[in-house]
Design a protein around this motif. Sequence first.
Motif, PDB file in Angstrom:
ATOM      1  N   ASP A   2      36.192  47.457  -8.231  1.00 49.53           N
ATOM      2  CA  ASP A   2      35.197  46.606  -7.585  1.00 49.53           C
ATOM      3  C   ASP A   2      33.868  46.534  -8.322  1.00 49.53           C
ATOM      4  O   ASP A   2      33.138  45.577  -8.177  1.00 49.53           O
ATOM      5  CB  ASP A   2      34.943  47.072  -6.152  1.00 49.53           C
ATOM      6  N   GLU A   3      33.521  47.540  -9.079  1.00 48.49           N
ATOM      7  CA  GLU A   3      32.214  47.574  -9.733  1.00 48.49           C
ATOM      8  C   GLU A   3      32.233  47.056 -11.168  1.00 48.49           C
ATOM      9  O   GLU A   3      31.188  46.969 -11.796  1.00 48.49           O
ATOM     10  CB  GLU A   3      31.653  48.997  -9.703  1.00 48.49           C
ATOM     11  N   ASP A   4      33.392  46.730 -11.724  1.00 47.15           N
ATOM     12  CA  ASP A   4      33.478  46.276 -13.111  1.00 47.15           C
ATOM     13  C   ASP A   4      32.898  44.873 -13.263  1.00 47.15           C
ATOM     14  O   ASP A   4      33.243  43.965 -12.503  1.00 47.15           O
ATOM     15  CB  ASP A   4      34.923  46.286 -13.603  1.00 47.15           C
ATOM     16  N   THR A   5      32.012  44.721 -14.216  1.00 47.70           N
ATOM     17  CA  THR A   5      31.385  43.426 -14.469  1.00 47.70           C
ATOM     18  C   THR A   5      31.609  43.017 -15.917  1.00 47.70           C
ATOM     19  O   THR A   5      31.960  43.829 -16.768  1.00 47.70           O
ATOM     20  CB  THR A   5      29.870  43.471 -14.205  1.00 47.70           C
ATOM     21  N   GLU A   6      31.379  41.747 -16.161  1.00 49.14           N
ATOM     22  CA  GLU A   6      31.437  41.208 -17.509  1.00 49.14           C
ATOM     23  C   GLU A   6      30.466  40.040 -17.577  1.00 49.14           C
ATOM     24  O   GLU A   6      30.312  39.298 -16.612  1.00 49.14           O
ATOM     25  CB  GLU A   6      32.864  40.746 -17.830  1.00 49.14           C
ATOM     26  N   ARG A  86      34.006  31.946   7.099  1.00 48.21           N
ATOM     27  CA  ARG A  86      34.089  32.254   8.532  1.00 48.21           C
ATOM     28  C   ARG A  86      33.466  33.615   8.772  1.00 48.21           C
ATOM     29  O   ARG A  86      33.606  34.513   7.938  1.00 48.21           O
ATOM     30  CB  ARG A  86      35.542  32.251   8.989  1.00 48.21           C
ATOM     31  N   ASP A  87      32.809  33.775   9.902  1.00 43.11           N
ATOM     32  CA  ASP A  87      32.175  35.060  10.201  1.00 43.11           C
ATOM     33  C   ASP A  87      33.188  36.137  10.584  1.00 43.11           C
ATOM     34  O   ASP A  87      32.846  37.305  10.678  1.00 43.11           O
ATOM     35  CB  ASP A  87      31.102  34.915  11.276  1.00 43.11           C
ATOM     36  N   ASP A  88      34.449  35.748  10.789  1.00 41.57           N
ATOM     37  CA  ASP A  88      35.491  36.718  11.133  1.00 41.57           C
ATOM     38  C   ASP A  88      36.456  36.959   9.972  1.00 41.57           C
ATOM     39  O   ASP A  88      37.564  37.446  10.160  1.00 41.57           O
ATOM     40  CB  ASP A  88      36.254  36.267  12.387  1.00 41.57           C
ATOM     41  N   ASP A  89      36.034  36.627   8.762  1.00 40.89           N
ATOM     42  CA  ASP A  89      36.866  36.809   7.572  1.00 40.89           C
ATOM     43  C   ASP A  89      36.217  37.867   6.675  1.00 40.89           C
ATOM     44  O   ASP A  89      35.206  37.606   6.020  1.00 40.89           O
ATOM     45  CB  ASP A  89      37.006  35.476   6.825  1.00 40.89           C
ATOM     46  N   ALA A  90      36.801  39.045   6.634  1.00 41.69           N
ATOM     47  CA  ALA A  90      36.229  40.167   5.878  1.00 41.69           C
ATOM     48  C   ALA A  90      36.212  39.921   4.374  1.00 41.69           C
ATOM     49  O   ALA A  90      35.379  40.495   3.668  1.00 41.69           O
ATOM     50  CB  ALA A  90      37.004  41.440   6.185  1.00 41.69           C
ATOM     51  N   VAL A  91      37.095  39.071   3.862  1.00 43.17           N
ATOM     52  CA  VAL A  91      37.142  38.805   2.425  1.00 43.17           C
ATOM     53  C   VAL A  91      35.806  38.274   1.917  1.00 43.17           C
ATOM     54  O   VAL A  91      35.389  38.568   0.794  1.00 43.17           O
ATOM     55  CB  VAL A  91      38.290  37.817   2.096  1.00 43.17           C
ATOM     56  N   CYS A  92      35.106  37.543   2.745  1.00 42.95           N
ATOM     57  CA  CYS A  92      33.839  36.914   2.346  1.00 42.95           C
ATOM     58  C   CYS A  92      32.722  37.922   2.110  1.00 42.95           C
ATOM     59  O   CYS A  92      31.692  37.574   1.529  1.00 42.95           O
ATOM     60  CB  CYS A  92      33.422  35.901   3.398  1.00 42.95           C
ATOM     61  N   ASP A  93      32.911  39.149   2.529  1.00 40.42           N
ATOM     62  CA  ASP A  93      31.902  40.198   2.348  1.00 40.42           C
ATOM     63  C   ASP A  93      32.231  41.135   1.191  1.00 40.42           C
ATOM     64  O   ASP A  93      31.566  42.146   1.003  1.00 40.42           O
ATOM     65  CB  ASP A  93      31.768  41.014   3.636  1.00 40.42           C
ATOM     66  N   LEU A  94      33.246  40.802   0.427  1.00 47.88           N
ATOM     67  CA  LEU A  94      33.706  41.675  -0.662  1.00 47.88           C
ATOM     68  C   LEU A  94      33.452  41.051  -2.021  1.00 47.88           C
ATOM     69  O   LEU A  94      33.461  39.835  -2.142  1.00 47.88           O
ATOM     70  CB  LEU A  94      35.202  41.947  -0.496  1.00 47.88           C
ATOM     71  N   PRO A  95      33.305  41.830  -3.046  1.00 43.24           N
ATOM     72  CA  PRO A  95      32.900  43.234  -3.030  1.00 43.24           C
ATOM     73  C   PRO A  95      31.477  43.361  -2.506  1.00 43.24           C
ATOM     74  O   PRO A  95      30.628  42.513  -2.751  1.00 43.24           O
ATOM     75  CB  PRO A  95      32.987  43.676  -4.481  1.00 43.24           C
ATOM     76  N   GLY A  96      31.230  44.445  -1.791  1.00 47.32           N
ATOM     77  CA  GLY A  96      29.982  44.629  -1.066  1.00 47.32           C
ATOM     78  C   GLY A  96      28.724  44.638  -1.907  1.00 47.32           C
ATOM     79  O   GLY A  96      27.668  44.255  -1.447  1.00 47.32           O
ATOM     80  N   SER A  97      28.806  45.073  -3.145  1.00 47.31           N
ATOM     81  CA  SER A  97      27.603  45.160  -3.986  1.00 47.31           C
ATOM     82  C   SER A  97      27.372  43.894  -4.819  1.00 47.31           C
ATOM     83  O   SER A  97      26.480  43.872  -5.661  1.00 47.31           O
ATOM     84  CB  SER A  97      27.698  46.380  -4.903  1.00 47.31           C
TER      85      SER A  97
END
Length: 142
Positions: A2-6, A86-97
């Motif tokens: 989740d933290e890997d960037t490019e 959607r406010d009930d879709d957890a995917v939209c909050d990922l990755p958290g950082s």
Amino acid sequence: ADEDTEKGAAGTMWHQGFLHHAKVIYDWLERNRYRPKYIMGHSLGAAATQILVRTYGVPGIAFAAPRPRRSRGAIKHSHLCLCINRDDDAVCDLPGSFHHMGKVHTARARRSVLGPDHNMKHYRRGIDEQQTDAKLGTHWPG
């Protein structure tokens, strides 16, 4: 991870996995000499949409959009990107950082379904409801 960037071609730091997926689409478009007039995607395609809007400078709509960008704030062409989540879709909050690119419209569904509401059919119903209730326009950008 989740933290890997490019770093993208224009210097923006993106989530590595999302950037690699966007690059597959970009390479296909370039190989076939296609220039998109607009870009739309759902889920993984929504992450790629945000990156490709930045690349091509064309309007894009991202449904159920995860967060592909390391930093926050406006960047070039971010005004052309609309994320509909959607406010009930957890995917939209990922990755958290990470952060979304462009404008984020968070749609509250009139009713949720049992289990994750990530499927595009739930988004289509939610968009119809949001437009009926005058909470979401019918054109983008606009």
